[in-house]
Design a protein around this motif. Structure first.
Motif, short mmCIF file in Angstrom:
data_model
loop_
_atom_site.label_atom_id
_atom_site.label_comp_id
_atom_site.label_asym_id
_atom_site.label_seq_id
_atom_site.Cartn_x
_atom_site.Cartn_y
_atom_site.Cartn_z
N GLY A 30 -6.15 -2.44 -1.77
CA GLY A 30 -5.47 -1.52 -2.19
C GLY A 30 -4.31 -1.11 -1.12
N ILE A 31 -3.37 -0.19 -1.41
CA ILE A 31 -2.39 0.11 -0.33
C ILE A 31 -2.36 1.76 -0.36
N GLY A 32 -2.13 2.23 0.83
CA GLY A 32 -1.97 3.77 1.19
C GLY A 32 -0.65 4.08 1.58
N PRO A 33 0.43 4.10 0.48
CA PRO A 33 1.59 4.33 1.01
C PRO A 33 1.78 5.98 1.30
N ASN A 49 -7.17 -10.73 -9.05
CA ASN A 49 -6.36 -9.39 -9.27
C ASN A 49 -5.95 -9.22 -10.75
N GLU A 50 -5.59 -9.96 -11.39
CA GLU A 50 -4.72 -10.12 -12.49
C GLU A 50 -5.82 -9.52 -13.81
N THR A 66 9.61 1.70 -8.28
CA THR A 66 8.53 0.78 -9.17
C THR A 66 7.48 0.41 -8.24
N LEU A 67 7.02 0.99 -7.19
CA LEU A 67 5.86 0.70 -6.24
C LEU A 67 4.75 0.63 -7.17
N VAL A 68 4.21 1.77 -7.76
CA VAL A 68 3.05 2.09 -8.60
C VAL A 68 2.88 0.81 -9.78
N ARG A 69 3.99 0.44 -10.42
CA ARG A 69 3.95 -0.70 -11.43
C ARG A 69 3.66 -2.29 -10.66
N ASP A 70 4.50 -2.26 -9.58
CA ASP A 70 4.35 -3.43 -8.98
C ASP A 70 3.24 -3.70 -8.13
N ALA A 71 2.29 -2.66 -7.47
CA ALA A 71 1.19 -2.87 -7.03
C ALA A 71 0.08 -2.92 -8.00
N HIS A 72 0.15 -2.34 -9.02
CA HIS A 72 -0.81 -2.46 -10.35
C HIS A 72 -0.81 -3.91 -10.67
N ARG A 73 0.38 -4.58 -10.94
CA ARG A 73 0.72 -5.74 -11.10
C ARG A 73 0.15 -6.60 -10.37
N LEU A 76 7.13 -5.14 2.73
CA LEU A 76 5.62 -5.56 2.37
C LEU A 76 5.32 -4.84 0.77
N ILE A 77 6.45 -3.92 0.44
CA ILE A 77 6.20 -3.30 -0.88
C ILE A 77 7.01 -4.11 -1.87
N THR A 78 7.77 -5.38 -1.66
CA THR A 78 8.22 -6.28 -2.99
C THR A 78 7.10 -6.75 -3.40
N PRO A 79 7.39 -7.27 -4.68
CA PRO A 79 6.33 -8.06 -5.27
C PRO A 79 5.82 -9.04 -4.84
N GLU A 80 6.75 -9.69 -4.02
CA GLU A 80 5.81 -10.97 -3.06
C GLU A 80 5.07 -10.38 -1.90
N GLY A 81 5.70 -9.12 -1.35
CA GLY A 81 4.69 -8.60 -0.22
C GLY A 81 3.39 -7.99 -0.74
N LEU A 82 3.42 -7.62 -1.99
CA LEU A 82 2.16 -6.75 -2.35
C LEU A 82 1.23 -7.84 -2.83
#
Length: 389
Positions: free
Chosen positions: A294-297, A7-8, A316-323, A279-285
């Motif tokens: 990907g995700i469809g929020p 991923n990274e 921060t969802l976009v940033r966290d998901a991209h990370r 699910l949308i925390t950094p750990e959940g993502l």
């Protein structure tokens, strides 16, 4: 993408490649949309699979459902003709005899003329659909041959009275018909057509003995579209359904996410206490990225609205998901006033268009990778505005 490669290492390149070639039309030719001589390049850099699609990606939600009754071949066709990068061809639900068909929900009273068929009057009933008492006619109570005698109707006539002109014209497509249509359109247009089917209520159907994941996987294998770079992205609101698909096929996968305080129905059934907020925390993502791409929020998870319906500050969802290496394809942008944030509405007419270009601009500015829209032509113009500054 996120599940089968690092991923990274690969996520950032895919998601944040420079915006820059011409916006391509359905025929593959350059479109000078809105009178602009040449649009900026929106392609990700010529990579395979989703890497080769423009960013922000414009996804025709149930086809061009702002102009035709949703989930008909006519709506799908129009989305392509307007230039959509991907067509959401198929909310997939099964028939009594095991075929996958394209309907928004298994209950078809609001999207077909079934109520006008006296021979099916006795099929009307009330069922518990993901814990909600739902009355109507359900696809699992019909054979495919019976469903083929029905015709599609506009789902939200109060907002789209113009679409009722087409009520009764088109039948319910099977997903296999969609796959053949995809191949036909790819040949005709000289460019790969992408589709984005959704598995609807998979836990509900599995309990009825109509498991949809295996049926979908079998169809994709039969048509040679079950690989990593196959032009079919699979989505579901149930994370365990996407985990199941991850074991069955190599396709790109996405987990759909509803409101922060909701729980996916498969979690309810299994006693998993987590909500979408978990699910949308950094750990959940990070966990989602172990089996999905990907995700469809819902758009409200990207930019919440206040008590008056106006947009607030982005999360921060976009940033966290991209990370985490995930792409984001939020849903759904529509032109009509009732579906827009309050700050972009114009008047109170439920059929009138608001300042949807302003709404697109706000959401694109967050860095989302694409968006589902009922009006692909509007989305393409909004993207052109955005990438050209």
């Amino acid at each position: 993408m996120a599940t089968r490669e690092s991923n990274e290492q690969t996520g950032g390149t895919r998601r944040r490649a420079l915006l820059g070639a011409a916006v391509l039309g359905a025929s593959g030719t350059v479109l000078a949309l809105g009178g602009t001589a040449a649009a900026a390049d929106t392609r990700r850099g010529g990579g395979k699979g989703l890497k080769g699609l423009p960013v922000p990606t414009i996804i025709g939600h149930r086809g061009a459902s702002g102009y035709r009754p949703e989930h008909t071949l006519a709506a799908y066709q129009l989305a392509l003709d307007m230039g959509a990068d991907i067509v959401e061809a198929g909310d997939l639900v099964p028939t009594k005899d095991g075929h996958l068909v394209c309907r928004h929900e298994p209950e078809i009273g609001g999207t077909t003329d079934v109520a006008d068929h006296p021979e099916f009057a006795d099929r009307k009933r009330t069922k518990q659909l993901d814990g909600v008492a739902t009355t109507g006619w359900f696809t699992e109570d019909f054979t495919l041959a019976e469903l083929k005698t029905l015709r599609a109707t506009e789902r939200i006539p109060a907002n789209r009275p113009h679409n009722t002109l087409y009520d009764g014209r088109w039948e319910i497509p099977t997903f296999e018909e969609v796959l053949r249509w995809q191949d036909e359109q790819t040949r005709k247009r000289g460019k790969q057509v992408w589709i984005y089917p959704e598995l609807k209520h998979p836990t509900y159907f599995r309990k009825l003995g109509l498991g949809t994941e295996e049926r979908l996987a079998a169809l994709l294998r039969r048509h040679g579209k079950d690989k990593k770079h196959s032009p079919v992205v699979i989505q579901s609101f149930e994370p365990t359904s996407i985990q199941r698909m991850n074991k069955l096929v190599g396709n790109p996968l996405a987990v759909l996410l509803s409101g922060a305080n909701t729980r996916p129905w498969d979690f309810v059934e299994t006693g998993d206490p987590r909500t979408t907020a978990d699910l949308i925390t950094p750990e959940g993502l990070k966990e989602i990225a172990s089996y999905a791409d990907g995700i469809g929020p819902t758009l409200d998870l990207v930019i919440p609205r206040d008590s008056t319906g106006r947009l607030t500050e982005p999360t921060t969802l976009v940033r966290d998901a991209h990370r985490a290496g995930l792409i984001l394809h939020p849903y759904t942008l529509r032109n009509e006033n009732p579906f827009l944030p309050a700050d972009f509405r114009k008047g109170t007419d439920p059929d009138a268009y608001g300042d949807v270009f302003g709404a697109y601009r706000a959401y694109f500015a967050t860095g989302i990778d694409g968006v589902f829209t009922d009006h692909p032509d509007t989305g393409l113009l909004a993207r052109e505005d955005f990438v050209n500054g």
